[in-house]
Motif scaffolding. Sequence first.
Motif, short mmCIF file in Angstrom:
data_model
loop_
_atom_site.label_atom_id
_atom_site.label_comp_id
_atom_site.label_asym_id
_atom_site.label_seq_id
_atom_site.Cartn_x
_atom_site.Cartn_y
_atom_site.Cartn_z
N UNK A 74 0.85 -1.20 0.00
CA UNK A 74 0.00 0.00 0.00
C UNK A 74 0.88 1.24 0.00
N UNK A 75 0.56 2.15 -0.89
CA UNK A 75 1.25 3.44 -0.95
C UNK A 75 0.25 4.49 -0.49
N UNK A 76 0.70 5.36 0.40
CA UNK A 76 -0.18 6.44 0.86
C UNK A 76 0.20 7.73 0.15
N UNK A 77 -0.78 8.62 0.02
CA UNK A 77 -0.57 9.90 -0.65
C UNK A 77 0.42 10.76 0.11
N UNK A 81 2.74 12.64 7.54
CA UNK A 81 2.56 11.92 8.79
C UNK A 81 1.09 11.65 9.08
N UNK A 82 0.24 12.63 8.79
CA UNK A 82 -1.19 12.47 9.08
C UNK A 82 -1.79 11.32 8.29
N UNK A 83 -1.42 11.19 7.01
CA UNK A 83 -1.94 10.11 6.17
C UNK A 83 -1.45 8.75 6.68
N UNK A 84 -0.17 8.67 6.98
CA UNK A 84 0.40 7.41 7.45
C UNK A 84 -0.20 7.03 8.80
N UNK A 85 -0.38 8.00 9.68
CA UNK A 85 -0.96 7.73 10.99
C UNK A 85 -2.40 7.26 10.85
N UNK A 86 -3.17 7.91 9.99
CA UNK A 86 -4.56 7.51 9.77
C UNK A 86 -4.62 6.09 9.20
N UNK A 87 -3.71 5.78 8.29
CA UNK A 87 -3.68 4.43 7.72
C UNK A 87 -3.35 3.40 8.80
N UNK A 88 -2.32 3.67 9.60
CA UNK A 88 -1.94 2.75 10.69
C UNK A 88 -3.11 2.49 11.62
N UNK A 89 -3.80 3.55 12.00
CA UNK A 89 -4.93 3.43 12.91
C UNK A 89 -6.03 2.57 12.29
N UNK A 104 10.45 0.08 3.21
CA UNK A 104 11.08 0.94 2.21
C UNK A 104 10.85 0.29 0.85
N UNK A 105 10.99 1.07 -0.19
CA UNK A 105 10.83 0.52 -1.53
C UNK A 105 9.66 1.15 -2.25
N UNK A 106 9.04 0.36 -3.11
CA UNK A 106 7.97 0.88 -3.97
C UNK A 106 6.69 1.20 -3.21
N UNK A 107 6.45 0.56 -2.10
CA UNK A 107 5.25 0.83 -1.32
C UNK A 107 5.65 1.35 0.06
N UNK A 108 4.67 1.85 0.79
CA UNK A 108 4.94 2.38 2.13
C UNK A 108 4.66 1.34 3.21
N UNK A 109 3.65 0.51 2.98
CA UNK A 109 3.25 -0.50 3.95
C UNK A 109 3.10 -1.84 3.24
N UNK A 110 3.43 -2.91 3.95
CA UNK A 110 3.20 -4.26 3.44
C UNK A 110 2.28 -4.96 4.43
N UNK A 134 -6.52 8.38 1.81
CA UNK A 134 -5.10 8.62 1.66
C UNK A 134 -4.34 7.54 0.92
N UNK A 135 -4.99 6.46 0.51
CA UNK A 135 -4.30 5.41 -0.23
C UNK A 135 -4.18 5.83 -1.69
#
Length: 164
Positions: A74-77, A81-89, A104-110, A134-135
């Motif tokens: 998953x790559x976030x926009x 920090x706000x987008x990544x935090x919202x995704x984590x939650x 790290x790499x092509x996506x932000x989260x696996x 935000x995805x």
Amino acid sequence: MPKSKLDAIDWRILSALQQDGRLSNVELAERVGLSPSPCLRRVRMLEDAGVIQGYHATLDRAGVGLGLTVFVGVKVERHQDAMATAFRTAVQTLPEVVTCHLVSGETDFLLQVVVPDLAGYERFLVDTLLKIPGISDIRSNFAIQTVKAQGALPLGHLRAGDGA
């Protein structure tokens, strides 16, 4: 409890519990060469320090109707920090997501997602994952066969420096 404070007995306790988390304290004490009271104190110290984070049963995924494992990048926009935090939650509330890693790499989260079948993944993707704000991109990789799952952590580095 930092790594440097773990000794050979702690290593043996951790190794034994990874092999069989249902060992009674008496059985564990026998395996690691302690009497039951000191063994129990050690286990409690390891639990209190967060080295032992819990005990669980390992289930057969197919046996409980979860026959499909999908690794989802998953790559976030805008790396905000706000987008990544919202995704984590959001991800932490999703039972289908059994692991989530910031990578790290092509996506932000696996993510590792388990569902009954392809139709179940489609429902999860369309009805849940795509609705998280935000995805910007999702890449799905389907597991064909599991060669090794949930292996014990390799603890040899703890043992190497303590003369055990």
